[in-house]
Design a protein around this motif. Structure first.
Motif, PDB file in Angstrom:
ATOM      1  N   THR A  95       0.834  -1.209   0.000  1.00  0.00           N
ATOM      2  CA  THR A  95       0.000   0.000   0.000  1.00  0.00           C
ATOM      3  C   THR A  95       0.866   1.256   0.000  1.00  0.00           C
ATOM      4  OG1 THR A  95      -0.164  -0.127   2.413  1.00  0.00           O
ATOM      5  CG2 THR A  95      -1.979  -1.089   1.127  1.00  0.00           C
ATOM      6  N   GLU A  96       2.135   1.129   0.429  1.00  0.00           N
ATOM      7  CA  GLU A  96       3.060   2.268   0.395  1.00  0.00           C
ATOM      8  C   GLU A  96       3.736   2.397  -0.965  1.00  0.00           C
ATOM      9  OE1 GLU A  96       3.571  -0.238   2.871  1.00  0.00           O
ATOM     10  OE2 GLU A  96       2.172   0.818   4.181  1.00  0.00           O
ATOM     11  N   GLY A  97       3.435   1.490  -1.901  1.00  0.00           N
ATOM     12  CA  GLY A  97       4.012   1.554  -3.237  1.00  0.00           C
ATOM     13  C   GLY A  97       5.361   0.877  -3.378  1.00  0.00           C
ATOM     14  N   ARG A  98       5.751   0.051  -2.409  1.00  0.00           N
ATOM     15  CA  ARG A  98       7.028  -0.661  -2.490  1.00  0.00           C
ATOM     16  C   ARG A  98       6.828  -2.051  -3.084  1.00  0.00           C
ATOM     17  NH1 ARG A  98       9.527   1.385   2.835  1.00  0.00           N
ATOM     18  NH2 ARG A  98      10.446   3.314   2.050  1.00  0.00           N
ATOM     19  N   ASP A  99       7.772  -2.449  -3.906  1.00  0.00           N
ATOM     20  CA  ASP A  99       7.729  -3.786  -4.489  1.00  0.00           C
ATOM     21  C   ASP A  99       8.043  -4.832  -3.430  1.00  0.00           C
ATOM     22  OD1 ASP A  99       7.248  -3.346  -7.388  1.00  0.00           O
ATOM     23  OD2 ASP A  99       9.064  -2.139  -7.213  1.00  0.00           O
ATOM     24  N   THR A 100       7.563  -6.060  -3.672  1.00  0.00           N
ATOM     25  CA  THR A 100       7.791  -7.189  -2.777  1.00  0.00           C
ATOM     26  C   THR A 100       8.466  -8.314  -3.562  1.00  0.00           C
ATOM     27  OG1 THR A 100       5.591  -8.075  -3.248  1.00  0.00           O
ATOM     28  CG2 THR A 100       5.785  -6.599  -1.335  1.00  0.00           C
ATOM     29  N   ASP A 101       8.756  -9.421  -2.869  1.00  0.00           N
ATOM     30  CA  ASP A 101       9.407 -10.572  -3.509  1.00  0.00           C
ATOM     31  C   ASP A 101       8.605 -11.074  -4.701  1.00  0.00           C
ATOM     32  OD1 ASP A 101      11.579 -10.774  -1.717  1.00  0.00           O
ATOM     33  OD2 ASP A 101      10.400 -11.991  -0.323  1.00  0.00           O
ATOM     34  N   VAL A 102       9.327 -11.494  -5.730  1.00  0.00           N
ATOM     35  CA  VAL A 102       8.698 -12.091  -6.904  1.00  0.00           C
ATOM     36  C   VAL A 102       7.957 -13.357  -6.470  1.00  0.00           C
ATOM     37  CG1 VAL A 102      10.777 -13.419  -7.521  1.00  0.00           C
ATOM     38  CG2 VAL A 102       9.115 -12.856  -9.289  1.00  0.00           C
ATOM     39  N   PRO A 103       6.754 -13.607  -6.982  1.00  0.00           N
ATOM     40  CA  PRO A 103       6.022 -14.820  -6.594  1.00  0.00           C
ATOM     41  C   PRO A 103       6.774 -16.096  -6.999  1.00  0.00           C
ATOM     42  CG  PRO A 103       4.543 -13.251  -7.646  1.00  0.00           C
ATOM     43  CD  PRO A 103       5.942 -12.730  -7.835  1.00  0.00           C
ATOM     44  N   ASP A 104       6.848 -17.047  -6.066  1.00  0.00           N
ATOM     45  CA  ASP A 104       7.512 -18.327  -6.344  1.00  0.00           C
ATOM     46  C   ASP A 104       6.901 -19.007  -7.565  1.00  0.00           C
ATOM     47  OD1 ASP A 104       9.216 -18.030  -4.175  1.00  0.00           O
ATOM     48  OD2 ASP A 104       7.940 -19.201  -2.825  1.00  0.00           O
ATOM     49  N   GLU A 105       5.596 -18.843  -7.744  1.00  0.00           N
ATOM     50  CA  GLU A 105       4.897 -19.458  -8.882  1.00  0.00           C
ATOM     51  C   GLU A 105       5.516 -19.021 -10.215  1.00  0.00           C
ATOM     52  OE1 GLU A 105       0.483 -18.992 -10.921  1.00  0.00           O
ATOM     53  OE2 GLU A 105       0.696 -18.580  -8.793  1.00  0.00           O
ATOM     54  N   LEU A 106       5.872 -17.743 -10.340  1.00  0.00           N
ATOM     55  CA  LEU A 106       6.445 -17.254 -11.593  1.00  0.00           C
ATOM     56  C   LEU A 106       7.912 -17.646 -11.734  1.00  0.00           C
ATOM     57  CD1 LEU A 106       4.694 -13.775 -11.876  1.00  0.00           C
ATOM     58  CD2 LEU A 106       4.134 -15.916 -13.045  1.00  0.00           C
ATOM     59  N   VAL A 107       8.648 -17.684 -10.629  1.00  0.00           N
ATOM     60  CA  VAL A 107      10.037 -18.158 -10.669  1.00  0.00           C
ATOM     61  C   VAL A 107      10.053 -19.602 -11.150  1.00  0.00           C
ATOM     62  CG1 VAL A 107      12.094 -18.680  -9.291  1.00  0.00           C
ATOM     63  CG2 VAL A 107      10.810 -16.565  -8.874  1.00  0.00           C
ATOM     64  N   SER A 108       9.185 -20.413 -10.572  1.00  0.00           N
ATOM     65  CA  SER A 108       9.098 -21.824 -10.949  1.00  0.00           C
ATOM     66  C   SER A 108       8.687 -21.982 -12.407  1.00  0.00           C
ATOM     67  CB  SER A 108       8.104 -22.527 -10.025  1.00  0.00           C
ATOM     68  OG  SER A 108       7.942 -23.861 -10.408  1.00  0.00           O
ATOM     69  N   LEU A 109       7.687 -21.222 -12.826  1.00  0.00           N
ATOM     70  CA  LEU A 109       7.204 -21.318 -14.210  1.00  0.00           C
ATOM     71  C   LEU A 109       8.324 -21.025 -15.195  1.00  0.00           C
ATOM     72  CD1 LEU A 109       4.806 -21.613 -16.221  1.00  0.00           C
ATOM     73  CD2 LEU A 109       4.557 -19.133 -16.041  1.00  0.00           C
ATOM     74  N   LEU A 110       9.022 -19.908 -14.988  1.00  0.00           N
ATOM     75  CA  LEU A 110      10.073 -19.521 -15.929  1.00  0.00           C
ATOM     76  C   LEU A 110      11.307 -20.404 -15.835  1.00  0.00           C
ATOM     77  CD1 LEU A 110       9.607 -15.687 -15.785  1.00  0.00           C
ATOM     78  CD2 LEU A 110       9.206 -17.183 -17.738  1.00  0.00           C
ATOM     79  N   GLY A 111      11.399 -21.230 -14.796  1.00  0.00           N
ATOM     80  CA  GLY A 111      12.498 -22.179 -14.676  1.00  0.00           C
ATOM     81  C   GLY A 111      12.260 -23.464 -15.455  1.00  0.00           C
ATOM     82  N   ASN A 112      11.078 -23.624 -16.025  1.00  0.00           N
ATOM     83  CA  ASN A 112      10.751 -24.829 -16.795  1.00  0.00           C
ATOM     84  C   ASN A 112      11.313 -24.754 -18.206  1.00  0.00           C
ATOM     85  OD1 ASN A 112       8.866 -26.790 -15.398  1.00  0.00           O
ATOM     86  ND2 ASN A 112       7.930 -24.833 -14.897  1.00  0.00           N
ATOM     87  N   ARG A 113      11.424 -25.906 -18.820  1.00  0.00           N
ATOM     88  CA  ARG A 113      11.813 -26.008 -20.229  1.00  0.00           C
ATOM     89  C   ARG A 113      10.602 -26.355 -21.095  1.00  0.00           C
ATOM     90  NH1 ARG A 113      13.509 -30.143 -23.269  1.00  0.00           N
ATOM     91  NH2 ARG A 113      14.834 -29.656 -25.019  1.00  0.00           N
ATOM     92  N   MET A 114       9.664 -27.102 -20.508  1.00  0.00           N
ATOM     93  CA  MET A 114       8.462 -27.541 -21.218  1.00  0.00           C
ATOM     94  C   MET A 114       7.244 -26.805 -20.655  1.00  0.00           C
ATOM     95  SD  MET A 114       9.483 -29.981 -23.327  1.00  0.00           S
ATOM     96  CE  MET A 114       7.923 -30.692 -23.764  1.00  0.00           C
TER      97      MET A 114
END
Length: 175
Positions: A95-114
């Protein structure tokens, strides 16, 4: 300090996690190579930052960032422009406009090959089994071609998931 995901425009380079102070805008700008241009993602909520467009040198296409903007915004819509330059992915802003940690779901997704692209009509209860692709950009490009020309009111919901390597696929890209 937060964890962000750096997504190079060069798709042969792997994504990498990086720790930084979310108030250190110059550090974020250094990672993307220019003044930050935000793109909001909603599924899951997160922020994608790319360098602001330069008409003289627009920068290399970042197909992974473009695909994220298409597949992870609800309702899914194929972007009208290609996102360019190295990208930085963070979690939702506070709510203060600061970014937070990237979601694990997206880290995992982009770590895939298939990847598996599934669709669902708005009145359906289940997602299709979907097609399997090697590479996030490949899944995105084929999906763009497949839905081209479908009117907005008939456009299915679209999602992309990481998939385990196919053992019984004939050509390795269908199931």
């Amino acid at each position: 300090m937060i964890t962000v995901l750096v997504i190079p425009a060069d798709s042969t380079r792997l994504t990498r996690q990086h720790r930084l102070d979310p108030t250190d805008i110059p550090a974020m700008e250094k990672l993307v190579g220019g003044v930050l241009h935000p793109v909001s993602l909603t599924d899951p909520e997160s922020s994608l930052y790319l360098p602001a467009a330069d008409a003289r040198f627009p920068g290399p296409c970042n197909m992974r960032a473009t695909a994220l903007a298409a597949f992870h915004t609800r309702p899914s819509r194929l972007p009208r422009t290609i996102l360019r330059g190295d990208a930085l992915l963070t979690g939702p802003t506070t709510t203060e406009g600061r970014d937070t940690d990237v979601p694990d779901e997206l880290v995992s997704l982009l770590g895939n090959r298939m990847f598996r692209v599934q669709t669902k009509q708005s009145d359906a209860h289940k997602w299709t089994r979907g097609r399997r692709y090697v590479g996030f950009e490949h899944a995105y490009a084929h999906t763009c071609n497949a839905v081209r020309g479908i009117p907005d009111d008939a456009m299915p919901l679209i999602r992309i998931l990481g998939a385990s390597p196919a053992t019984s696929d004939r050509k390795g890209n269908r199931s």
